[in-house]
Write an enzyme that holds these catalytic residues in place. Sequence first.
Site, PDB file in Angstrom:
ATOM      1  NE  ARG A   1      -3.397   0.062   2.870  1.00  0.00           N
ATOM      2  CZ  ARG A   1      -3.936   0.240   4.072  1.00  0.00           C
ATOM      3  NH1 ARG A   1      -3.937  -0.763   4.952  1.00  0.00           N
ATOM      4  NH2 ARG A   1      -4.458   1.402   4.400  1.00  0.00           N
TER       5      ARG A   1
ATOM      6  CB  CYS B   1      -1.526   3.973   9.329  1.00  0.00           C
ATOM      7  SG  CYS B   1      -2.898   4.353  10.436  1.00  0.00           S
TER       8      CYS B   1
END
Length: 294
Positions: free
Chosen positions: A185, A245
Amino acid sequence: MSFQTKALVSARWLSEALRARGSTVRVLDASWFLPKLGRDAKSEFRSRHIPGASFFDLDRCSDRSSPMDHMLPTAFAFADFGGRLGVTPGSQVVVYDRSEHGAFSSPRAWWMFRVFGHSDVSMLDGGLQAWIRDGQPVEEGKARKHEPTEFTATLNRAWVKTYQDILDNVDTKEFQLVDARPAGRFRGTDPEPRDNTEPGHIPGSINIPFTTFLAPSGLFLPPDQLRAVFQQAGVDLHRPLCVTCGSAITACLAALAAHQCGHSDVSVYDGGWMEWYTRATPELVISEGRGKHL
């Protein structure tokens, strides 16, 4: 080591603390799952939880007016939420979650209590699976009722970074930025779990996937190994540090890891990648994949 300075507690410690005469321990299940996993944390709480625990709903304890997921609520709202769970200024709060990793979402609750001024908070190392593995009892059903209490909260704004703070830091580099998402990611090669958001990362950020801080057992690595993880990634624990995040959940796990290394003033980018991708211009979305196109 006093309770106030112990960020992680063992299942055995918690069991003994709950049985102690005059115990002020309040246990909170802060389980949360990404929506696409199709798991219902509250339903799983009712099927099995630590005796006496209450459910700490990260989605409800948030700024419900924000388009971003579980952004911090106001200090007043957090105090009201904590009071309804029976938390008092004298409570020793212990949070946990039921992730198969051993920790996932409960560090967010740990950080929230700290950022709102309640330092007497710990996380159950290894989570519910460590509790069960230690042979400790569980119960089912709804949480036990607690009389609402007077709980106070004051936000430490220095520990919360905004989009503008992160944008300015791209040029100033006043603090290091660690991204706790999985490597794919971060690089932009694996999809994000949210619709309308492509993967990638903030310029200058450093990737340390949150699972890197955990042993196969689900327990946190010891401090010397945590320091080595940061060092090998190029992070200087003597310099200012911010963590991020997808939506400031596992970022808080990275913050707890830094806390274990003696860096207790780590800030969190509350909007996370979800906000950055939404607001940043395409050249500020670094990706090996599709990136961002207007």
